[in-house]
Design an enzyme around this catalytic site. Structure first.
Site, PDB file in Angstrom:
ATOM      1  N   GLU A   1      -6.099  29.469   2.255  1.00  0.00           N
ATOM      2  CA  GLU A   1      -7.444  29.793   2.756  1.00  0.00           C
ATOM      3  C   GLU A   1      -7.982  28.770   3.764  1.00  0.00           C
ATOM      4  O   GLU A   1      -8.905  29.073   4.515  1.00  0.00           O
ATOM      5  CB  GLU A   1      -8.435  29.969   1.596  1.00  0.00           C
TER       6      GLU A   1
ATOM      7  N   GLU B   1       0.861  -1.187   0.000  1.00  0.00           N
ATOM      8  CA  GLU B   1       0.000   0.000   0.000  1.00  0.00           C
ATOM      9  C   GLU B   1       0.897   1.236   0.000  1.00  0.00           C
ATOM     10  O   GLU B   1       1.744   1.393   0.885  1.00  0.00           O
ATOM     11  CB  GLU B   1      -0.896  -0.021   1.241  1.00  0.00           C
TER      12      GLU B   1
ATOM     13  N   GLU C   1      -5.939  27.340   6.089  1.00  0.00           N
ATOM     14  CA  GLU C   1      -4.823  27.210   7.034  1.00  0.00           C
ATOM     15  C   GLU C   1      -4.973  28.194   8.187  1.00  0.00           C
ATOM     16  O   GLU C   1      -5.047  29.401   7.957  1.00  0.00           O
ATOM     17  CB  GLU C   1      -3.517  27.465   6.281  1.00  0.00           C
TER      18      GLU C   1
ATOM     19  N   ALA D   1       6.256  24.497   7.915  1.00  0.00           N
ATOM     20  CA  ALA D   1       6.433  23.480   6.871  1.00  0.00           C
ATOM     21  C   ALA D   1       5.301  23.587   5.870  1.00  0.00           C
ATOM     22  O   ALA D   1       4.265  24.200   6.156  1.00  0.00           O
ATOM     23  CB  ALA D   1       6.447  22.086   7.490  1.00  0.00           C
TER      24      ALA D   1
END
Lengths: 181, 181
Positions: B138, B38, B140, B76
């Site tokens: 927008e 995966e 965040e 970050a």
């Protein structure tokens, strides 16, 4: 109420797999608008920094399909359901490297990718190692290598070691040298 | 041929999202048997360790939906398509904290979760900071805080700081203090 909180409006399960699950949540943002959050659920894992009596590190080299390449890491593995991290650390160290010990010291835990995944890694330092028998998962293939701290640091520089947990562990060893512990 | 290599037999795309994609690969193992992997595909990201002239760290507090809690991290953000990591680091630092600088030093890069994801983080140290304007995504929302190294280490111990990149960055600062750089 936490002024940064994002309230779940709806949670959609997209995939449920062997190691990870994927869900996409619709959330209400702090300003009242809505957005989507893609979330990977992971059972959590352990990583072990095994140090020999000569002060060398035990590392494992394995192929990582997600990267399509072979990298070198400290031994690690995911938690079985209900398993205590310290038990998992002892088990994974033995399974992957053959080394057994009762001297496991918890160092810290950290999330690896909090932006999209809940994977939490519990890190341990293992000393007092004695050689035992290797017994890996049936889909697990790896080489065990033993290196000095200086060799490990060189591997970080040339990106043979290229993952966060291992870089942290090696930097920790370097710091301990300066602290003379 | 690499004796640890896993050959892809078939790759199934499960989900293609805003930040991550999920695929499940059927692979041929080194012993000829088959297994599933995966894999999360991620565009990569940058992280910045911003240090003020007083030697303090700039950190951001934000709600992480994957963890259902608020944690404190170094600034970050993910790479835009075709964006150079150093440009991204400068952009993310300015957007999230308002601080601007031309003094960005590349520290190292690392994969965050090589067992299931290809996310690679490029880490930079930012100095010579001057205050500018904040301009976030927008969706965040975050608080900017300024702490001493000792305060940051305390936050790692009590798990307000609880992620790999930030723990690495703080340990790096501590190591630099011992190296007297």
């Amino acid at each position: 109420m936490n002024h940064l909180y994002e309230k779940t409006i709806k949670s959609n399960s997209i995939y449920s797999g062997k190691i990870i699950d994927l869900q996409v949540d619709e959330v209400e943002l702090p300003n009242g608008k809505t957005s989507k959050r893609e979330i990977i659920k992971h059972p959590g894992a352990v990583a072990i920094l095994p140090i020999t009596t000569e002060g060398k590190l035990i590392l494992v080299r394995q192929f990582r399909k997600a990267l399509e390449k072979t990298i070198i890491e400290i031994p690690a593995g995911k938690l079985d359901e209900g398993e205590e991290p310290a038990d998992c650390a002892k088990r994974e160290l033995a399974e992957e490297t053959g080394y057994v010990t009762d001297n496991l010291d918890f160092l810290l835990s950290f999330y690896t990718s909090p932006g999209f995944a809940d994977e939490l890694i519990y890190m341990y330092v293992a000393t007092g190692l004695t050689a035992g028998e290797v017994s890996r998962d049936e889909d697990e293939f790896l080489d065990v290598i033993e290196v000095t701290l200086e060799e490990a640091e060189e591997m970080v520089r040339d990106e043979r070691i290229h993952d966060a947990k291992t870089a942290y562990a090696i930097q920790y060893m370097r710091l301990m040298k300066y602290l003379d512990k």
